[in-house]
Write an enzyme that holds these catalytic residues in place. Structure first.
Site, PDB file in Angstrom:
ATOM      1  N   ASP A 200       0.826  -1.213   0.000  1.00  0.00           N
ATOM      2  CA  ASP A 200       0.000   0.000   0.000  1.00  0.00           C
ATOM      3  C   ASP A 200       0.862   1.266   0.000  1.00  0.00           C
ATOM      4  O   ASP A 200       1.661   1.472   0.900  1.00  0.00           O
ATOM      5  CB  ASP A 200      -0.879  -0.049   1.264  1.00  0.00           C
ATOM      6  CG  ASP A 200      -1.674   1.220   1.502  1.00  0.00           C
ATOM      7  OD1 ASP A 200      -1.909   1.964   0.541  1.00  0.00           O
ATOM      8  OD2 ASP A 200      -2.083   1.430   2.674  1.00  0.00           O
ATOM      9  N   HIS A 373      -3.252   4.778   6.813  1.00  0.00           N
ATOM     10  CA  HIS A 373      -2.237   4.149   5.971  1.00  0.00           C
ATOM     11  C   HIS A 373      -0.832   4.357   6.521  1.00  0.00           C
ATOM     12  O   HIS A 373      -0.500   5.443   7.001  1.00  0.00           O
ATOM     13  CB  HIS A 373      -2.306   4.727   4.552  1.00  0.00           C
ATOM     14  CG  HIS A 373      -3.628   4.492   3.902  1.00  0.00           C
ATOM     15  ND1 HIS A 373      -3.854   3.438   3.050  1.00  0.00           N
ATOM     16  CD2 HIS A 373      -4.802   5.153   4.000  1.00  0.00           C
ATOM     17  CE1 HIS A 373      -5.114   3.478   2.642  1.00  0.00           C
ATOM     18  NE2 HIS A 373      -5.703   4.510   3.203  1.00  0.00           N
TER      19      HIS A 373
END
Ligand SMILES: [Zn+2]
Length: 562
Positions: A200, A373
């Protein structure tokens, strides 16, 4: 398509999510068998009038649905599951199986209810530690922290090596309603030897470490403490952790909570049923019960942080909500917009709220991408733990992928093994090397507008953009069947171009030009080449209007024979 060289290689084909935020969909193919990871959508860009969503292009899978060994889902965010109802009819075959965590499964199935007439969707539940065999692949799921519970990364055992999809993730030692990151487990996976790490990239351009959910909660509490009146917190319906935090804090300060917005209500319901959300009895009330409590005891959590037209916050702010109206003393918490380009809409919303004497807290950590994130430090750590042979940054704008690639190099991955890929590329890979095929698979935007999927293409979109920019200009002219000449004076209708009443001279000149073009184009015996005539009018009048106004409206000639 397959030759000896590629036969013992794995094909990695990103259909979406590389070079953009959202629309995540990845194919892993081995000897013709295809594993699909995620089926997400993304929001349209600002210059896409009327477009609701953009979904992945699955042209590559046309006629090959029987080769799909399974669809595995990482988590319940729409950028990973949102395109399912739009693509399922095309992906479907009688043996198609989906695999998802309990929460992701619940969210997918609930949403599916809004799409009647779809083929049956079978979703098998998987969890941390589940191992499933899908054709030549063995997929093992492992828990990853994020801002939605029940988020799963996966290690995919293939005949040529192990591939990891991290899912969206961050490392969190003090998460909300969840266990902290299990580093021991991650290290044990890394020790198996990793051929390819797909990780990611959303937070790759952010320094240091992402904030722990605990820290975010503390910041939220500061706002709650400072607010004597009602709190109206707008966030994303799938940001389960944030919704939970606001509920928990409200309980701490004796506030009742109202959930507003269709998607948020349904997500909260699913989470409660599945045990992913904890509320005390009596905390959640309906919006028509608000008046039973003092303002200081009310929290409203709603959708619409991005200024979405039909979302709850917009309706509340514009006075269109049935039961909730803004008043002095209210405190609105607004998360910053996700989509670059939406800032203006949010600004208008914010100003509209402030005008009503309401306080606004613009709290960026409530953004779906902020806080959820991993950032520089976590991303580097993940790379070090997995120590892969190849590294492919996924989930993010191109600049994020590049930044993530730099982090990989800093973490010891040789430059030649860092693959900055793009949607539609076919990456052939084994432990001896990798190549990117010259040809790409279709990966251009498939746009959803209302009930239509993919029927609004580039041409329609360009028309819409032109209409939005310079309007349209319709010329209606009648041609005498006998003579081939114009009868009477052509009619002109325009929208969004100029105010006709104040442009009499322009119209007069245009009419004259139209008559000239028609009379010149049609033959003396009344024979008319319609296509040629219409093109002539379009081009010549288009040029003329541009010369006069520096604008380019869409010119539509309507020629009638009388
Ligand atoms: Zn996510």
């Amino acid at each position: 398509m397959m030759n000896k060289q590629t036969q013992n290689k794995i094909r990695v084909i990103p259909l979406g999510g590389l070079g953009e935020v959202g629309r995540n969909m990845m194919l892993i193919e081995y000897q013709g068998k295809i594993l699909v990871i995620d089926v997400g959508f993304r929001m349209p860009e600002e210059d896409m009038p009327g477009i609701d969503f953009i979904v992945p292009n699955i042209g590559y899978l046309k006629g090959r649905t029987k080769d799909i060994v399974g669809v595995v889902i990482t988590h319940g965010h729409y950028d990973h599951i949102g395109a399912i109802p739009y693509l399922l009819p095309k992906l479907w075959h009688p043996h198609l199986e989906f695999y998802a965590s309990a929460l992701a499964r619940g969210i997918i199935l609930k949403r599916q209810e809004e799409f009647p007439g779809q083929p049956p969707l079978r979703i098998n539940e998987v969890k941390d530690g589940s191992v499933i065999k899908l054709g030549p692949f063995e997929v093992e799921f492992f828990k990853q922290n994020h801002n939605i519970p029940d988020n799963l990364g996966m290690v995919i055992k293939t005949p040529v090596g192990n591939i990891i999809d991290t899912s969206d993730f961050k490392f969190d030692e003090s998460p909300v309603n969840d266990k902290p990151t299990n580093f021991e487990k991650l290290r044990s996976i890394g020790k198996r030897g990793i051929l390819l790490l797909m990780s990611d990239s959303t937070g790759a351009e952010e320094e240091n470490h992402s904030l722990s959910e605990k820290t975010i909660e503390k910041n939220l509490e500061e706002i709650l403490k400072k607010s004597p009146g009602r709190i109206i917190a707008a966030t994303f319906s799938s940001l389960i952790n944030r919704i939970q935090q606001i509920i928990t804090l409200s309980e701490k300060y004796g506030r009742k909570v109202v959930i507003e917005g269709h998607s948020m209500k349904s997500n909260v319901e699913i989470c409660k049923v599945l045990g992913y959300m904890k509320t005390k009895k009596g905390t959640l009330i309906k919006s028509n019960e608000i008046s039973n409590y003092p303002d200081s005891k009310i929290t409203i959590i709603c959708t619409g942080a991005q200024g979405e037209e039909s979302a709850a916050l917009m309706r509340i702010a514009t006075g269109e909500h049935r039961t909730i109206h803004l008043k002095k003393g209210d405190n609105v918490i607004l998360s910053s917009s996700v989509i670059p380009g939406n800032e203006r809409t949010v600004q208008v919303l914010k100003d509209g709220i402030l005008r009503q004497g309401v306080k606004v807290f613009h709290y960026k950590m409530m953004d779906i991408h902020a806080g959820g994130h991993g950032q520089e430090e976590e991303l580097k750590e993940m790379i070090k733990i997995m120590n892969p042979q190849y590294f492919l940054p996924i989930h993010g704008q191109y600049s994020m992928l590049v930044a993530h690639g730099e982090l990989a190099k800093m973490s010891g991955i040789p430059e030649k093994n860092v693959i900055i890929g793009e949607n539609g590329q076919i990456i052939n890979l084994n432990n001896k090397g990798y190549t990117i095929e010259k040809g790409k698979v279709p990966s251009n935007y498939v746009m959803v507008d209302g009930l239509g999927i993919g029927d609004v293409g580039e041409v329609v979109l360009r028309d819409r953009q032109m209409l939005a920019q310079d309007g349209m200009f319709v010329i209606v002219a009648a041609i005498d069947r006998q003579t081939g000449k114009v009868k009477g004076s052509p009619d002109i209708i325009s929208r969004g171009f100029v105010y006709l009443r104040e442009s009499k001279d322009l119209l007069k000149e245009t009419r004259k030009k139209v008559i000239g073009i028609i009379n010149q184009t049609s033959g003396s015996n009344g024979v008319v080449n319609w296509t040629y005539l219409k093109d002539e009018i379009k081009n010549k009048i288009g040029q003329f209007l541009f010369y006069k106004t520096q604008r380019r409206p869409i010119v539509i000639p309507v020629i009638l024979e009388v």
